[in-house]
Write a protein that holds these residues in place. Sequence first.
Motif, mmCIF file in Angstrom:
data_model
loop_
_atom_site.group_PDB
_atom_site.id
_atom_site.type_symbol
_atom_site.label_atom_id
_atom_site.label_comp_id
_atom_site.label_asym_id
_atom_site.label_seq_id
_atom_site.Cartn_x
_atom_site.Cartn_y
_atom_site.Cartn_z
ATOM 1 N N ASP A 26 22.127 63.424 93.943
ATOM 2 C CA ASP A 26 22.344 62.849 92.630
ATOM 3 C C ASP A 26 21.495 61.596 92.495
ATOM 4 O O ASP A 26 21.740 60.602 93.178
ATOM 5 N N CYS A 28 21.526 59.484 90.345
ATOM 6 C CA CYS A 28 22.313 58.416 89.728
ATOM 7 C C CYS A 28 23.445 57.959 90.648
ATOM 8 O O CYS A 28 24.407 57.330 90.199
ATOM 9 N N SER A 32 26.643 55.316 90.031
ATOM 10 C CA SER A 32 28.018 55.746 90.236
ATOM 11 C C SER A 32 28.737 54.817 91.208
ATOM 12 O O SER A 32 29.866 54.384 90.964
ATOM 13 N N TYR A 56 25.687 54.164 83.939
ATOM 14 C CA TYR A 56 25.796 55.462 84.605
ATOM 15 C C TYR A 56 25.556 56.599 83.603
ATOM 16 O O TYR A 56 24.812 57.540 83.892
ATOM 17 N N LYS A 60 22.557 59.356 83.783
ATOM 18 C CA LYS A 60 22.805 60.802 83.781
ATOM 19 C C LYS A 60 22.085 61.480 82.621
ATOM 20 O O LYS A 60 21.485 62.547 82.780
ATOM 21 N N TRP A 63 18.415 61.690 83.353
ATOM 22 C CA TRP A 63 18.161 62.693 84.387
ATOM 23 C C TRP A 63 18.199 64.099 83.791
ATOM 24 O O TRP A 63 17.324 64.937 84.052
#
Length: 75
Positions: A26, A28, A32, A56, A60, A63
């Motif tokens: 991930d 991110c 997180s 966050y 996301k 992304w």
Amino acid sequence: PNPWSNAKPQDYKELFKVRQCQAVLDPCAAASKASFDCLNRHDYNREKCIDFFQAYRDCKGAWIEQRKADRRAGK
């Protein structure tokens, strides 16, 4: 710490190239972790961590858009 320092995701293609068995894929993950750290510091008072949550969500979203654009371009 500045919540917006984690708003830009890492390059997910680079993460997949160097991934290991235990690696989290991930980009991110830092945003997180920062959100959870903020909650822990403020006794789970969400109002004090709104900026971290938004950073966050921005990460996301960026992304997902990056992945969509890459798929459209055939990458």
